[in-house]
Design a protein around this motif. Structure first.
Motif, PDB file in Angstrom:
ATOM      1  N   VAL A 294       0.836  -1.206   0.000  1.00 57.16           N
ATOM      2  CA  VAL A 294       0.000   0.000   0.000  1.00 57.16           C
ATOM      3  C   VAL A 294       0.869   1.253   0.000  1.00 57.16           C
ATOM      4  N   ALA A 295       1.940   1.245   0.792  1.00 53.98           N
ATOM      5  CA  ALA A 295       2.841   2.396   0.811  1.00 53.98           C
ATOM      6  C   ALA A 295       3.495   2.594  -0.553  1.00 53.98           C
ATOM      7  N   LEU A 296       3.886   1.495  -1.193  1.00 56.08           N
ATOM      8  CA  LEU A 296       4.519   1.582  -2.508  1.00 56.08           C
ATOM      9  C   LEU A 296       3.549   2.114  -3.560  1.00 56.08           C
ATOM     10  N   ALA A 297       2.258   1.797  -3.402  1.00 56.61           N
ATOM     11  CA  ALA A 297       1.248   2.289  -4.346  1.00 56.61           C
ATOM     12  C   ALA A 297       1.231   3.820  -4.377  1.00 56.61           C
ATOM     13  N   ALA A 298       1.526   4.440  -3.239  1.00 60.88           N
ATOM     14  CA  ALA A 298       1.513   5.906  -3.172  1.00 60.88           C
ATOM     15  C   ALA A 298       2.612   6.516  -4.035  1.00 60.88           C
ATOM     16  N   LEU A 299       3.633   5.730  -4.379  1.00 59.09           N
ATOM     17  CA  LEU A 299       4.758   6.252  -5.156  1.00 59.09           C
ATOM     18  C   LEU A 299       4.632   5.950  -6.646  1.00 59.09           C
ATOM     19  N   MET A 300       3.665   5.142  -7.018  1.00 54.96           N
ATOM     20  CA  MET A 300       3.537   4.725  -8.411  1.00 54.96           C
ATOM     21  C   MET A 300       3.060   5.899  -9.285  1.00 54.96           C
ATOM     22  N   PRO A 301       3.729   6.121 -10.433  1.00 54.58           N
ATOM     23  CA  PRO A 301       3.368   7.277 -11.273  1.00 54.58           C
ATOM     24  C   PRO A 301       2.187   7.035 -12.198  1.00 54.58           C
ATOM     25  N   ASN A 302       1.763   5.775 -12.369  1.00 60.06           N
ATOM     26  CA  ASN A 302       0.664   5.501 -13.294  1.00 60.06           C
ATOM     27  C   ASN A 302      -0.291   4.474 -12.715  1.00 60.06           C
TER      28      ASN A 302
END
Length: 419
Positions: A294-302
């Motif tokens: 979930v934390a990594l999803a916040a960094l995804m650009p697309n």
């Protein structure tokens, strides 16, 4: 995927088949009721109040359902509540066929249906260890998760198509038929009744179940870790806003289904879980992966990166659920199984609700991506802290745990006595 419970247990096959049919029917009503309320009122508030009307009966009846599951014949409870649920849908059908359907019926029947479903669930879940061999309980939990995840992907879309294309009355009518089919399968289940010396359902019996859970740190770990994971990293309420920010409003449905797709993939490849014995550590690792995803999803650009992270989170949640169910089914004595299932229902329903509230508040304070990222990291921190505070949960081993050994021995002796 380990299919041995389906091969070896007639009663598990019946329960599994009933669950498949019942899940499709349930989604028909889950989709049709809000749709009908929207058609009658055109009010988002009125639609939202349907869920609010269901909350209190769900919590109260879930706890009480656990108490009666330990006091009465679980098979009869399941059958009676299934009949009641069928009748609630029949009432919705009659109301939908009226020239002027009544709005209050949707609220009352929605609350009644939620209460009956919560009364039934502890009996259904506590029946599992009675119809599946002790060494097959992990596989049975994975199969149940597979059934749920497959249904969560297919059933909503199909139900929405039926309700939108043919009307809510048609959806209700089909749901009545599914309940009747499910009822036939449940009628054929031959699980043994409760012991004659089972304690009567009462508030003191319910309190005794709570005390039993509190005395066992390994059980408390299953509840607390799941609640922490949901409260800090569950963020379904943010999906519409995240889709807007990514320019993907047309694909909003994919955000809701991504976790179920990940869970389904984890389910069909879950054969390895039967070889795991450190289930407490498995729950901790899965919850950490959930928070990190979930934390990594916040960094995804697309959009695709976000969906991949949500799918990973769903897979981790499924694995956590399998290991938690294994601990419950392998260690909880039969006389407490219903009450502990009621407590599990309370933790299962409250966590996501609190998580959505947390997500909305943090979004208001710092934005959608802040809410996602910070929530995921808070989940990692909370789970790590709980792992340190609950060493008996962290070191749980089904091969040596006193409760697992005692329950395994009891079931072996029972099998030899009835052979």
């Amino acid at each position: 995927m380990d299919l041995s419970p389906l091969r070896d247990s007639r009663d598990f096959r019946l329960l599994f088949g009933s669950g498949v049919i019942g899940m499709f029917g349930t989604f028909l009503t889950v989709v049709a009721v809000p749709l009908q309320m929207k058609q009658l009122t055109n009010s988002p508030l009125a639609v939202g109040l349907v869920s609010a009307a269901e909350f209190v009966p769900m919590v109260v009846c879930g706890l009480w359902g656990g108490a009666i599951a330990d006091a009465l014949d679980r098979r009869k409870i399941i059958l009676y509540t299934e009949v009641g649920l069928c009748l609630t849908v029949a009432i919705l059908l009659v109301n939908a066929l009226l020239p002027n359907p009544q709005i209050w019926v949707l609220y009352v029947v929605g609350a009644l249906s939620a209460g009956l479903g919560s009364l039934q669930r502890p009996s259904l879940e506590s029946l599992m260890p009675r119809v599946v061999r002790h060494d097959q309980l992990t596989a049975a939990a994975a199969l149940s998760s597979f059934r749920w995840n497959l249904g969560a992907i297919v059933a909503p879309g199909l139900s929405g198509l039926i309700a939108a294309s043919y009307g809510v009355a048609t959806a209700y009518a089909i749901n009545v038929v599914t309940f009747l089919a499910s009822l036939v399968l449940l009628w054929l289940v031959k699980a043994p009744p409760q012991a004659e010396d089972a304690p009567p359902a009462s508030l003191s019996a319910l309190a005794d179940g709570v005390r039993y859970a509190v005395r066992r740190p390994d059980l408390m770990g299953t509840y607390l870790v799941d609640i922490a994971a949901m409260v800090f990293a569950y963020a379904v309420a943010l999906y519409p806003f995240l889709a807007d920010q990514l320019g993907a409003t047309h694909a909003l449905g994919l955000f809701y289904s991504a976790a179920a797709v990940g869970s389904l993939i984890a389910s069909v490849t879950s054969g390895w879980t039967t070889h795991v014995h450190r289930h407490g550590l498995g729950v901790i690792v899965a919850a950490l992966v959930w928070g990190l995803a979930v934390a990594l999803a916040a960094l995804m650009p697309n959009m695709w990166g976000v969906l991949a992270c949500f799918a990973l989170a769903g897979a981790a949640d499924m694995i956590s659920g399998v290991f938690r169910a294994t601990i419950w089914n392998q260690t909880i004595p039969d006389e407490y199984r219903g009450r502990l299932a009621g407590i599990e229902l309370l933790s299962y329903t409250s966590g996501p609700m609190l998580g959505n509230a947390r997500a909305g508040l943090m979004d208001h304070l710092g934005g959608t991506r802040f809410s996602l990222g910070a929530g995921g990291l808070l989940c990692v921190g909370a789970v790590t802290a709980l792992a340190g505070l609950l060493p008996k949960f962290r070191t749980y081993d089904a091969r040596t745990d006193e409760h697992a050994v005692r329950e395994r021995t009891r079931r072996e002796e029972l099998a030899q006595a009835t052979a």
